[in-house]
Design a protein around this motif. Sequence first.
Motif, PDB file in Angstrom:
ATOM      1  N   PHE A   1      -6.784   1.619   8.841  1.00 37.67           N
ATOM      2  CA  PHE A   1      -6.505   1.295   7.443  1.00 37.67           C
ATOM      3  C   PHE A   1      -5.133   1.821   7.038  1.00 37.67           C
ATOM      4  CE2 PHE A   1     -10.379  -0.588   7.041  1.00 37.67           C
ATOM      5  CZ  PHE A   1     -11.487   0.238   7.069  1.00 37.67           C
TER       6      PHE A   1
ATOM      7  N   THR B   1      -1.895  -0.141   5.542  1.00 36.59           N
ATOM      8  CA  THR B   1      -1.206   0.206   4.302  1.00 36.59           C
ATOM      9  C   THR B   1       0.296   0.285   4.540  1.00 36.59           C
ATOM     10  OG1 THR B   1      -3.130   1.514   3.637  1.00 36.59           O
ATOM     11  CG2 THR B   1      -1.096   1.873   2.413  1.00 36.59           C
TER      12      THR B   1
ATOM     13  N   THR C   1      -2.368   1.237  -4.911  1.00 31.81           N
ATOM     14  CA  THR C   1      -1.863   1.783  -3.645  1.00 31.81           C
ATOM     15  C   THR C   1      -0.373   2.089  -3.764  1.00 31.81           C
ATOM     16  OG1 THR C   1      -3.454   0.460  -2.410  1.00 31.81           O
ATOM     17  CG2 THR C   1      -1.614   1.386  -1.178  1.00 31.81           C
TER      18      THR C   1
ATOM     19  N   ASP D   1       0.221   5.150  -5.795  1.00 31.38           N
ATOM     20  CA  ASP D   1      -0.063   6.404  -5.109  1.00 31.38           C
ATOM     21  C   ASP D   1       0.950   6.703  -4.018  1.00 31.38           C
ATOM     22  OD1 ASP D   1      -3.692   5.921  -5.384  1.00 31.38           O
ATOM     23  OD2 ASP D   1      -2.221   6.790  -6.759  1.00 31.38           O
TER      24      ASP D   1
ATOM     25  N   GLY E   1     -10.489   3.051  -7.685  1.00 31.56           N
ATOM     26  CA  GLY E   1     -11.341   2.696  -6.563  1.00 31.56           C
ATOM     27  C   GLY E   1     -12.796   3.041  -6.784  1.00 31.56           C
ATOM     28  N   SER E   2     -13.186   3.232  -8.031  1.00 38.13           N
ATOM     29  CA  SER E   2     -14.572   3.564  -8.318  1.00 38.13           C
ATOM     30  C   SER E   2     -15.491   2.391  -7.990  1.00 38.13           C
ATOM     31  CB  SER E   2     -14.699   3.902  -9.803  1.00 38.13           C
ATOM     32  OG  SER E   2     -15.970   3.548 -10.284  1.00 38.13           O
ATOM     33  N   HIS E   3     -16.597   2.683  -7.306  1.00 41.14           N
ATOM     34  CA  HIS E   3     -17.454   1.563  -6.957  1.00 41.14           C
ATOM     35  C   HIS E   3     -18.139   0.960  -8.169  1.00 41.14           C
ATOM     36  CE1 HIS E   3     -19.337  -1.181  -4.221  1.00 41.14           C
ATOM     37  NE2 HIS E   3     -20.439  -1.046  -4.935  1.00 41.14           N
TER      38      HIS E   3
ATOM     39  N   TRP F   1     -15.633  -1.490  -8.808  1.00 38.51           N
ATOM     40  CA  TRP F   1     -15.603  -2.528  -7.763  1.00 38.51           C
ATOM     41  C   TRP F   1     -16.740  -3.526  -7.962  1.00 38.51           C
ATOM     42  CZ3 TRP F   1     -11.650  -3.765  -5.064  1.00 38.51           C
ATOM     43  CH2 TRP F   1     -10.811  -2.828  -4.453  1.00 38.51           C
TER      44      TRP F   1
ATOM     45  N   ALA G   1      -6.098  -4.568   0.119  1.00 43.17           N
ATOM     46  CA  ALA G   1      -7.499  -4.138   0.017  1.00 43.17           C
ATOM     47  C   ALA G   1      -8.428  -5.173   0.630  1.00 43.17           C
ATOM     48  CB  ALA G   1      -7.863  -3.883  -1.445  1.00 43.17           C
TER      49      ALA G   1
ATOM     50  N   LYS H   1      -8.295  -5.038   4.445  1.00 46.13           N
ATOM     51  CA  LYS H   1      -9.069  -3.881   4.924  1.00 46.13           C
ATOM     52  C   LYS H   1     -10.565  -4.194   4.875  1.00 46.13           C
ATOM     53  CE  LYS H   1      -5.850  -0.301   3.359  1.00 46.13           C
ATOM     54  NZ  LYS H   1      -5.596   0.644   2.253  1.00 46.13           N
TER      55      LYS H   1
ATOM     56  N   TYR I   1     -15.863   6.341  -4.503  1.00 45.53           N
ATOM     57  CA  TYR I   1     -14.515   5.771  -4.556  1.00 45.53           C
ATOM     58  C   TYR I   1     -14.082   5.306  -3.177  1.00 45.53           C
ATOM     59  CZ  TYR I   1     -14.502   8.320  -8.969  1.00 45.53           C
ATOM     60  OH  TYR I   1     -14.814   8.791 -10.219  1.00 45.53           O
ATOM     61  N   SER I   2     -13.504   4.102  -3.113  1.00 51.20           N
ATOM     62  CA  SER I   2     -13.090   3.571  -1.802  1.00 51.20           C
ATOM     63  C   SER I   2     -11.844   2.704  -1.957  1.00 51.20           C
ATOM     64  CB  SER I   2     -14.229   2.738  -1.207  1.00 51.20           C
ATOM     65  OG  SER I   2     -14.638   1.741  -2.114  1.00 51.20           O
ATOM     66  N   PRO I   3     -11.095   2.493  -0.865  1.00 52.99           N
ATOM     67  CA  PRO I   3      -9.881   1.670  -0.953  1.00 52.99           C
ATOM     68  C   PRO I   3     -10.181   0.175  -1.059  1.00 52.99           C
ATOM     69  CG  PRO I   3      -9.960   2.886   1.128  1.00 52.99           C
ATOM     70  CD  PRO I   3     -11.249   3.107   0.447  1.00 52.99           C
ATOM     71  N   PHE I   4     -11.422  -0.184  -0.774  1.00 58.01           N
ATOM     72  CA  PHE I   4     -11.804  -1.595  -0.841  1.00 58.01           C
ATOM     73  C   PHE I   4     -13.288  -1.602  -1.157  1.00 58.01           C
ATOM     74  CE2 PHE I   4     -13.975  -1.046   3.095  1.00 58.01           C
ATOM     75  CZ  PHE I   4     -13.183  -0.179   3.816  1.00 58.01           C
TER      76      PHE I   4
ATOM     77  N   HIS J   1      -8.069  10.364 -15.567  1.00 54.33           N
ATOM     78  CA  HIS J   1      -9.435  10.681 -15.144  1.00 54.33           C
ATOM     79  C   HIS J   1      -9.352  11.950 -14.323  1.00 54.33           C
ATOM     80  CE1 HIS J   1     -13.319  10.300 -13.030  1.00 54.33           C
ATOM     81  NE2 HIS J   1     -13.681   9.559 -14.079  1.00 54.33           N
TER      82      HIS J   1
ATOM     83  N   PHE K   1      -7.977  12.253 -10.722  1.00 55.07           N
ATOM     84  CA  PHE K   1      -6.556  12.144 -10.418  1.00 55.07           C
ATOM     85  C   PHE K   1      -5.880  13.498 -10.282  1.00 55.07           C
ATOM     86  CE2 PHE K   1      -6.106   7.821 -10.099  1.00 55.07           C
ATOM     87  CZ  PHE K   1      -6.469   7.106 -11.226  1.00 55.07           C
TER      88      PHE K   1
ATOM     89  N   PHE L   1      -6.798  13.029  -3.456  1.00 53.21           N
ATOM     90  CA  PHE L   1      -7.410  11.793  -3.950  1.00 53.21           C
ATOM     91  C   PHE L   1      -6.472  10.594  -3.826  1.00 53.21           C
ATOM     92  CE2 PHE L   1     -10.775   9.610  -5.924  1.00 53.21           C
ATOM     93  CZ  PHE L   1     -10.246   8.705  -6.840  1.00 53.21           C
ATOM     94  N   ALA L   2      -5.164  10.876  -3.690  1.00 49.55           N
ATOM     95  CA  ALA L   2      -4.224   9.752  -3.553  1.00 49.55           C
ATOM     96  C   ALA L   2      -4.568   8.873  -2.367  1.00 49.55           C
ATOM     97  CB  ALA L   2      -2.802  10.278  -3.418  1.00 49.55           C
TER      98      ALA L   2
ATOM     99  N   VAL M   1      -7.318   7.658  -1.716  1.00 51.95           N
ATOM    100  CA  VAL M   1      -8.416   6.722  -1.975  1.00 51.95           C
ATOM    101  C   VAL M   1      -7.928   5.277  -1.946  1.00 51.95           C
ATOM    102  CG1 VAL M   1      -8.265   6.489  -4.502  1.00 51.95           C
ATOM    103  CG2 VAL M   1     -10.484   6.412  -3.369  1.00 51.95           C
ATOM    104  N   THR M   2      -6.622   5.078  -2.206  1.00 52.62           N
ATOM    105  CA  THR M   2      -6.115   3.708  -2.142  1.00 52.62           C
ATOM    106  C   THR M   2      -5.539   3.399  -0.764  1.00 52.62           C
ATOM    107  OG1 THR M   2      -4.035   4.501  -3.053  1.00 52.62           O
ATOM    108  CG2 THR M   2      -5.592   3.482  -4.590  1.00 52.62           C
ATOM    109  N   ASP M   3      -5.697   4.335   0.146  1.00 57.96           N
ATOM    110  CA  ASP M   3      -5.173   4.128   1.504  1.00 57.96           C
ATOM    111  C   ASP M   3      -6.312   4.010   2.504  1.00 57.96           C
ATOM    112  OD1 ASP M   3      -2.984   6.089   3.712  1.00 57.96           O
ATOM    113  OD2 ASP M   3      -3.731   4.029   3.817  1.00 57.96           O
ATOM    114  N   ASP M   4      -6.913   5.142   2.873  1.00 62.08           N
ATOM    115  CA  ASP M   4      -7.917   5.040   3.935  1.00 62.08           C
ATOM    116  C   ASP M   4      -9.012   6.094   3.858  1.00 62.08           C
ATOM    117  OD1 ASP M   4      -6.157   6.743   6.664  1.00 62.08           O
ATOM    118  OD2 ASP M   4      -6.407   7.233   4.547  1.00 62.08           O
TER     119      ASP M   4
END
Lengths: 481, 178, 406
Positions: A23, A27, A191, A194, A214-216, A219, A443, A446, B37-40, B129, B132, B137-138, B140-143
């Motif tokens: 992943f 990115t 992304t 960050d 990225g909170s489910h 999502w 995203a 991935k 929390y997940s990147p996807f 939030h 952050f 936590f950064a 979370v948008t990666d892997d």
Amino acid sequence: MAQRLEMDPVSGRAPLVLGATSFDELTKAVAAPMERTDWRKWWVAFGVSVSLLGLLLVSVSWLVWEGIGIWGLNNPVGWGWAIVNFVFWVGIGHAGTLISAILFLFRQSWRTSINRSAEAMTIFAVMCALIFPGIHVGRIWMAYYLFPIPNQMSMWPNFRSPLLWDVFAVSTYFTVSLLFWFVGLIPDLATMRDRATTKARKIGYGIFSLGWRGSHRHWQHYEIAYLILAGLATPLVLSVHTIVSFDFAVSQLPGWHTTIFPPYFVAGAIFSGFGMVLTLLIPARVIFDLEHIITVKHLENMAKIILLTGSLVGYSYAMEFFIAWYSGNPNESFAFVNRMFGPYAWAYWIMVSCNVITPQLIWFRRVRQSPLILFILSIFVNIGMWFERFVITVTSLANDFLPSSWGYFRPTIWDLTTFLGSFGLFFTMFCLFVRFLPLVALAEVKSVQPEADPHYDPEAGGVARGDLEGATLAAPEVTHA
Amino acid sequence: MREAKPWGMLAEFENTQTFYKGCEKIRDAGFSRWDAYSPFPVHGLDKAMGLKRSNLPWIVLICGLIGASVGFAMQTWVATTAYPVIISGKPFFSWQAFVPITFELGVLFGAFGAVFGMFGINKLPTYYHPVFTSDRFARVTDDRFFIAVEAQDPSYDERKTKKLLESAGATHIEQLED
Amino acid sequence: MSHGHAPRTVAAEDVIIPSGHALAKLPLIAAVVGLIGIGASFALMGDHPEQFYLSWLTNFAFFLSFGLGGLWFVIVQHVTRAGWSIVVRRAAENLMVTLPVFALLFIPVIMGMEHLYHWVHPEEGDVVLQGKLGYLNTTFFLGRAAFYFIGWALFALFFYAKSVRQDESKAAQISRTLRGVAPVAIVFFALTLTFGAFDWFMSLDPHWFSTIFGVYYFAGTTVATFALLALSAMVLQRGGLLKGVVTTEHYHDLGKYLFAFNVFWTYIAFSQYFLIWYANIPEETMWYMYRMEGTWLYVSAFLALGHFVIPFFYLMSRHIKRNRKTLAIGALWMLMMHWVDMYWVIQPPLAHHHGGHGASLSVLDLTTFIGIGGIFLAVYAWRMRSKALVPVGDPRLAESLAFENL
């Protein structure tokens, strides 16, 4: 058991990303084009695009100042390049929506590496399309007449006119495509936020990513919204080019009034759109080192769609031609004979060779697996589709019912500069897109990797999910109780 | 100076598989104020978290019907009452010709319902939030994947919750403050 | 979500109809009922053969939809390398092998040509019709029909035979071969279905024409086929077969396709109507005028409401598509509406040419329905009984069994 890196010879389900890419590697690969330090080549491309855009601005300014007479329109051909260019650009936009929405509904995971740029292409193409109806009205400061806004004259638009339906259809299409594209961008903008190193980038990406974390719980609703937008965008894209086809088909003109126009135009639009997607992505994947994400398999799949839709266009030509004879209406049969052998025969044969003959080359595997050949083919597809709209528009007007009304249409230099200038707008937007936004839907790519599946077990060699490779080669045994 | 209150615990997971199991564990332990929390979007996580189905489709349907009705009503009123003009011999109430715009406005309003409905339900944009505040936590948008359990949850206990998360496969746990 | 990795298996008792089973007796029963229906129809022909032939053609068009739709479904699944559909593909294959029998069922249409098709005996002064006689003449008509049926039969039997051979051999090569032939079959299918529709249904009104007519008939066949595929699986499951093989996920997908292709049908039907309405040219509008005269107007309204509006909102619901009972109601309704569609396309000329008596159902509509339907069902059920109910040799069967929707 099927190995992850090989193509399953029966299922042909190739891995969507080549090389065992984590992943994080994905990115970095997708972010790289926006984080480079050497922007010289970009400035060259941007410079060329902006110059063409300047040509557009000059052409439009001169048009507004001097009037529509600077174009080649005249009796009997009252519709010329403006509407041809409009239909051309709207058609190109449709491929983006097909890739985003329709392929999503068909659960085609391979769309994830191309949908972002294809949707961007849609939005930019629709912007180029909207120029033409806007500037062709003559007194563009009165363009507000097109909208149902209460005014001092107590006048309202004519809702029975297909040109007005176009206003609503293309505006809706632009708005919904923009929303769909933006919604898809939010996680990727997060992304970029960050990864941002400069304050400007952090604020810019930060604002537009809306605080996405990225909170489910987010999502969940996000995925439903995406599915619904895909479900709405599908009939929308079909309806938009259908309504565009109504511009012609609701008339009584031979060559225009034929019931197959709606699906024929839609198929043609998708055909030309995929041509443009290939024209853009084949160079882009090389320039931006994305060949392992936008793979030859992706190009091949797109080529097959070009073959399918090109064949549908060919089917429509055949139907028009047969029924023109079968109808026994001498005006109808004349219209088609005239296209083939009349004053515009040169345009007709360019159209047929580009639209019917060239795509048939895709039957050959060598053609559809060669990025270079596909690139050349894609240029021909777009040339052919521009000529198709030209042939339809101009031949039926130039040689209609009464020979005393016939006349030949010639474009002027301003028709040409306005059209070329529209490419300037398109490529300028695309340059900006490539510089500041992720070319690939990170995203999404991935999420279709095998590692993204919670039940993925590398030991067992794959999961039994509908759209991932991992189907066993041997069929299961039929057990007897 | 505001006193820093403990907000909750943030646990990091390395891959989708342990993350999924982690969510199931937290769900089964009866927590309600927590999030993953997940990147996807991870497939099946709705069930693993015990979430209810979204109401968004209803919002979209209603918006779409409103759009279509507005479109049809507007055209009918304009063509029959406000500015009736005879066009190509068609009747004033030429409903067939009203279909395209009716359809387009239905789709447009439906799309607004989907997008702004989703923003509303998700309360986006929300730029601040507590998660952050964590540097890790950064990713979370990666892997990387995270589970955050809030201190306000009735089942929250600093020691027990931390042990639960560790047993679920978390590779790093930190306390977050408000 | 699938929780295991082992390839799912199918048990023989789930996919083979045992010999004593009720469904095993269906072919014979259906054949007898069909023959009775056909006999009764001929007996009732009487002095007004035109009604007989129109009723026959209506039901021929209706049941042919399943044969053609089955062929189309099979070809498309091969071309796209689809994974979800393997468990329902055998049902579609069984549908497509009824196509050769339709060649026989076409014989009464040939017998009734001079009652059905006015171009068989064109008037002297009818210049427009005289101009078309190069295409609309009996010899060429019959030659084309033979060409269509032979081609359909050859492709259907080829795809069927290979699929059935794969049950035993499990050879992956067979899938590759079928995938290679499928695109050729698509081209043949598209053109022959189009010209078949022109020849048999559009030329009922030889002065009328529509370039989209072939697509219109095609759209109807897809709707009918998805409905019948769903219903067939349900009937088999009621009979204790296909347990755990065809799941809620597959019904959901069939329901989605039923919804989507119904919207497609609506789109095509409306396009045709709308363009002709707008231009208002009499040589085109008369086809629709026949269908708005007298009580035919109610049939048209019923078609619009029942084939589009109601199913659109009904089949939109995810809940309805995932529940067998509610999906069955939707599928049955769509089958009924497809029949009404065929009736509406084919039968109005009768009313018009015989002094405007409105839409009415004749007992011949019922007897020919039973007759043609019985024969069709007999062949379909016979193939179901003869081989496995799913392609047990297909390499993607495991993928299909484990398939889950979003």
